[in-house]
Design a protein around this motif. Structure first.
Motif, PDB file in Angstrom:
ATOM      1  N   LYS A  21      64.311  14.265 -32.567  1.00 45.67           N
ATOM      2  CA  LYS A  21      64.380  14.260 -31.108  1.00 45.67           C
ATOM      3  C   LYS A  21      64.256  12.838 -30.563  1.00 45.67           C
ATOM      4  O   LYS A  21      63.731  11.948 -31.225  1.00 45.67           O
ATOM      5  CB  LYS A  21      63.262  15.144 -30.532  1.00 45.67           C
ATOM      6  CG  LYS A  21      63.364  16.591 -30.972  1.00 45.67           C
ATOM      7  CD  LYS A  21      64.681  17.194 -30.546  1.00 45.67           C
ATOM      8  CE  LYS A  21      64.821  18.622 -31.010  1.00 45.67           C
ATOM      9  NZ  LYS A  21      66.181  19.134 -30.805  1.00 45.67           N
ATOM     10  N   GLY A  22      64.727  12.656 -29.332  1.00 44.27           N
ATOM     11  CA  GLY A  22      64.702  11.320 -28.745  1.00 44.27           C
ATOM     12  C   GLY A  22      63.935  11.291 -27.440  1.00 44.27           C
ATOM     13  O   GLY A  22      63.528  12.310 -26.909  1.00 44.27           O
ATOM     14  N   ARG A  23      63.754  10.062 -26.939  1.00 45.16           N
ATOM     15  CA  ARG A  23      63.034   9.896 -25.676  1.00 45.16           C
ATOM     16  C   ARG A  23      63.741   8.862 -24.815  1.00 45.16           C
ATOM     17  O   ARG A  23      64.408   7.942 -25.316  1.00 45.16           O
ATOM     18  CB  ARG A  23      61.567   9.488 -25.900  1.00 45.16           C
ATOM     19  CG  ARG A  23      61.311   8.387 -26.937  1.00 45.16           C
ATOM     20  CD  ARG A  23      61.607   7.019 -26.452  1.00 45.16           C
ATOM     21  NE  ARG A  23      61.468   6.002 -27.490  1.00 45.16           N
ATOM     22  CZ  ARG A  23      62.487   5.450 -28.105  1.00 45.16           C
ATOM     23  NH1 ARG A  23      63.732   5.847 -27.869  1.00 45.16           N
ATOM     24  NH2 ARG A  23      62.299   4.469 -28.971  1.00 45.16           N
ATOM     25  N   ILE A  24      63.590   9.033 -23.521  1.00 48.18           N
ATOM     26  CA  ILE A  24      64.022   7.979 -22.605  1.00 48.18           C
ATOM     27  C   ILE A  24      62.765   7.465 -21.908  1.00 48.18           C
ATOM     28  O   ILE A  24      61.981   8.243 -21.372  1.00 48.18           O
ATOM     29  CB  ILE A  24      65.078   8.456 -21.572  1.00 48.18           C
ATOM     30  CG1 ILE A  24      65.347   7.345 -20.536  1.00 48.18           C
ATOM     31  CG2 ILE A  24      64.698   9.764 -20.872  1.00 48.18           C
ATOM     32  CD1 ILE A  24      66.590   7.542 -19.697  1.00 48.18           C
ATOM     33  N   HIS A  25      62.567   6.162 -21.973  1.00 46.07           N
ATOM     34  CA  HIS A  25      61.467   5.530 -21.247  1.00 46.07           C
ATOM     35  C   HIS A  25      61.985   5.068 -19.903  1.00 46.07           C
ATOM     36  O   HIS A  25      63.012   4.381 -19.836  1.00 46.07           O
ATOM     37  CB  HIS A  25      60.944   4.320 -22.023  1.00 46.07           C
ATOM     38  CG  HIS A  25      59.930   4.665 -23.054  1.00 46.07           C
ATOM     39  ND1 HIS A  25      59.379   3.743 -23.898  1.00 46.07           N
ATOM     40  CD2 HIS A  25      59.342   5.851 -23.350  1.00 46.07           C
ATOM     41  CE1 HIS A  25      58.503   4.348 -24.690  1.00 46.07           C
ATOM     42  NE2 HIS A  25      58.475   5.624 -24.377  1.00 46.07           N
ATOM     43  N   ALA A  69      71.182  10.051 -19.640  1.00 46.70           N
ATOM     44  CA  ALA A  69      70.715  10.006 -21.040  1.00 46.70           C
ATOM     45  C   ALA A  69      70.945  11.348 -21.731  1.00 46.70           C
ATOM     46  O   ALA A  69      71.384  11.396 -22.878  1.00 46.70           O
ATOM     47  CB  ALA A  69      69.233   9.635 -21.079  1.00 46.70           C
ATOM     48  N   LYS A  70      70.658  12.443 -21.020  1.00 43.23           N
ATOM     49  CA  LYS A  70      70.850  13.770 -21.619  1.00 43.23           C
ATOM     50  C   LYS A  70      72.323  14.023 -21.922  1.00 43.23           C
ATOM     51  O   LYS A  70      72.670  14.654 -22.915  1.00 43.23           O
ATOM     52  CB  LYS A  70      70.321  14.848 -20.670  1.00 43.23           C
ATOM     53  CG  LYS A  70      68.827  15.062 -20.834  1.00 43.23           C
ATOM     54  CD  LYS A  70      68.244  15.995 -19.813  1.00 43.23           C
ATOM     55  CE  LYS A  70      68.857  17.383 -19.823  1.00 43.23           C
ATOM     56  NZ  LYS A  70      68.209  18.278 -18.830  1.00 43.23           N
ATOM     57  N   GLU A  71      73.175  13.524 -21.038  1.00 41.34           N
ATOM     58  CA  GLU A  71      74.604  13.692 -21.259  1.00 41.34           C
ATOM     59  C   GLU A  71      75.058  12.895 -22.483  1.00 41.34           C
ATOM     60  O   GLU A  71      75.806  13.383 -23.330  1.00 41.34           O
ATOM     61  CB  GLU A  71      75.355  13.171 -20.034  1.00 41.34           C
ATOM     62  CG  GLU A  71      76.492  14.072 -19.600  1.00 41.34           C
ATOM     63  CD  GLU A  71      76.899  13.711 -18.201  1.00 41.34           C
ATOM     64  OE1 GLU A  71      77.727  12.779 -18.088  1.00 41.34           O
ATOM     65  OE2 GLU A  71      76.373  14.316 -17.246  1.00 41.34           O
ATOM     66  N   THR A  77      64.823  14.758 -25.602  1.00 42.64           N
ATOM     67  CA  THR A  77      64.064  15.886 -25.052  1.00 42.64           C
ATOM     68  C   THR A  77      62.852  15.428 -24.248  1.00 42.64           C
ATOM     69  O   THR A  77      62.197  16.235 -23.604  1.00 42.64           O
ATOM     70  CB  THR A  77      63.543  16.766 -26.207  1.00 42.64           C
ATOM     71  OG1 THR A  77      62.947  15.896 -27.184  1.00 42.64           O
ATOM     72  CG2 THR A  77      64.655  17.569 -26.853  1.00 42.64           C
ATOM     73  N   VAL A  78      62.552  14.117 -24.320  1.00 46.22           N
ATOM     74  CA  VAL A  78      61.323  13.623 -23.706  1.00 46.22           C
ATOM     75  C   VAL A  78      61.618  12.534 -22.676  1.00 46.22           C
ATOM     76  O   VAL A  78      62.357  11.586 -22.961  1.00 46.22           O
ATOM     77  CB  VAL A  78      60.386  13.028 -24.791  1.00 46.22           C
ATOM     78  CG1 VAL A  78      59.126  12.445 -24.157  1.00 46.22           C
ATOM     79  CG2 VAL A  78      60.018  14.083 -25.820  1.00 46.22           C
ATOM     80  N   THR A 106      63.436  21.257 -18.260  1.00 49.42           N
ATOM     81  CA  THR A 106      63.192  21.441 -19.705  1.00 49.42           C
ATOM     82  C   THR A 106      62.713  20.155 -20.382  1.00 49.42           C
ATOM     83  O   THR A 106      62.302  20.184 -21.543  1.00 49.42           O
ATOM     84  CB  THR A 106      64.475  21.908 -20.429  1.00 49.42           C
ATOM     85  OG1 THR A 106      65.493  20.933 -20.204  1.00 49.42           O
ATOM     86  CG2 THR A 106      64.939  23.278 -19.922  1.00 49.42           C
ATOM     87  N   MET A 107      62.795  19.024 -19.693  1.00 50.77           N
ATOM     88  CA  MET A 107      62.351  17.774 -20.333  1.00 50.77           C
ATOM     89  C   MET A 107      60.831  17.772 -20.525  1.00 50.77           C
ATOM     90  O   MET A 107      60.082  18.167 -19.628  1.00 50.77           O
ATOM     91  CB  MET A 107      62.709  16.563 -19.445  1.00 50.77           C
ATOM     92  CG  MET A 107      64.161  16.206 -19.373  1.00 50.77           C
ATOM     93  SD  MET A 107      64.889  15.771 -20.957  1.00 50.77           S
ATOM     94  CE  MET A 107      64.591  14.010 -21.010  1.00 50.77           C
ATOM     95  N   VAL A 108      60.393  17.288 -21.674  1.00 54.67           N
ATOM     96  CA  VAL A 108      58.962  17.109 -21.920  1.00 54.67           C
ATOM     97  C   VAL A 108      58.531  15.856 -21.142  1.00 54.67           C
ATOM     98  O   VAL A 108      59.155  14.802 -21.271  1.00 54.67           O
ATOM     99  CB  VAL A 108      58.700  16.897 -23.431  1.00 54.67           C
ATOM    100  CG1 VAL A 108      57.234  16.591 -23.688  1.00 54.67           C
ATOM    101  CG2 VAL A 108      59.145  18.122 -24.218  1.00 54.67           C
TER     102      VAL A 108
END
Ligand code: CLF
Ligand code: SF4
Length: 289
Positions: A21-25, A69-71, A77-78, A106-108
């Motif tokens: 899974k990935g994250r966007i800061h 980012a989700k696109e 997911t975060v 739905t994003m953590v």
């Protein structure tokens, strides 16, 4: 969210093996309220270290960036906020999470803080519904903390040295307690500085675990600013510290020392360029992740 759920959805709460899974800061938090001696916050284009961000976003811009980012990468997911300053020194982080909850339910929602303002802000953090919280605790002994952090700004007053350290540590531990009791999973990051807190890690791990933290992450010092001449830990020292901590708390081992505007899967390509359009140059700082 509990640690079992996070383990599948959150790259920094994966237990044992890495997850994909990935994250966007989202760099929405400008100012800071404490003075870590290894930190010089800045906006920077090239360095892959915490606390460095390209340029600040408004909460609304941050929510749009989450959509992009989700696109671009559906495995993100975060949504994390880790700087470039402290997330609780201003209201922008919590305002951003409120918007994310509405627009991207739905994003953590993951927040990282130095913990000074945690007891004051715990109620709002619980209201907003953060899913995971990281607190950077570098020492639980004020004499040691004073060597790592020069001072704090707290309730309109500036404190220095041991006095500042006492307030900071008290608030960090009280904050971890309140947030954990509220049902949010808490991770603690400690910057390992062998010459200062090298022999203190076991005590930190035990103390934060007793306060309610569920996961522990050791971040090696990147020597800079006032601690520029301090040697970073060797692999053996990091490993030794992890083994001591592990007696009391589960240890996270895949940390990438992310920038405050990192985007993507841990260890994979960073797509921040594409999401944020521009990153600007500057001197390198350091922050929590
Ligand atoms: Fe970001 Fe930190 Fe949340 Fe992860 S990072 S705010 S917990 S979503 Fe992760 Fe990066 Fe290490 Fe941080 S790899 S620096 S531990
Ligand atoms: Fe603030 Fe984080 Fe820098 Fe410490 S490391 S001074 S908490 S921004």
């Amino acid at each position: 969210m509990n640690i079992e759920e996070l383990s599948l959805l959150h790259p920094c709460f994966a237990r044992g093996e890495k997850n994909a899974k990935g994250r966007i800061h989202l760099p929405v938090s400008p100012g800071c309220n404490i003075e870590c001696r290894f930190c010089k916050r800045d906006f920077n284009d090239t360095e892959q270290v915490p606390g460095v961000a390209s340029s600040l976003l408004t909460p609304k811009e941050a929510v749009e960036a989450v959509g992009r980012a989700k696109e671009a990468c559906p495995d993100i997911t975060v949504a994390g906020i880790a700087g470039p300053g402290d997330t609780l020194a201003t209201d922008f982080a919590l305002d951003t999470f409120e918007l994310i909850k509405r627009e991207h339910p739905t994003m953590v929602k993951c927040m990282s803080t130095n913990g000074l303002m945690l007891p004051d802000r715990a109620e709002r953090i619980l209201e907003v519904g953060i899913d995971s919280l990281t607190v950077t605790v570098n020492a639980v002994d004020p004499e040691i903390e004073a060597k790592i952090n020069a001072g704090i700004n707290y309730h309109g007053k500036h404190y220095e040295g041991v006095e500042a350290a006492e307030i900071l540590i008290r608030n960090q531990l009280e904050g971890i307690r309140l947030i954990s009791e509220g049902g949010i999973t808490v991770k603690v990051n400690t910057v390992l500085i062998p010459d200062i807190n090298g022999e203190h890690i076991e005590t930190v791990a035990k103390t934060v675990s007793e306060a309610g933290a569920k996961l522990y992450n050791i971040i090696p010092l990147i020597p800079r600013h006032e601690l520029a001449t301090y040697p970073p830990p060797t692999c053996e020292q990091i490993d030794g510290a992890r083994q001591k901590a592990e007696k009391y708390i589960e240890v996270f081992r895949h940390c990438m020392h992310c920038r405050a505007d990192a985007v993507g899967i841990l260890g994979g390509e960073d797509i921040g360029e594409q999401i944020y359009l521009k990153r600007i140059q500057g001197e390198t700082p350091f922050s929590h992740g």
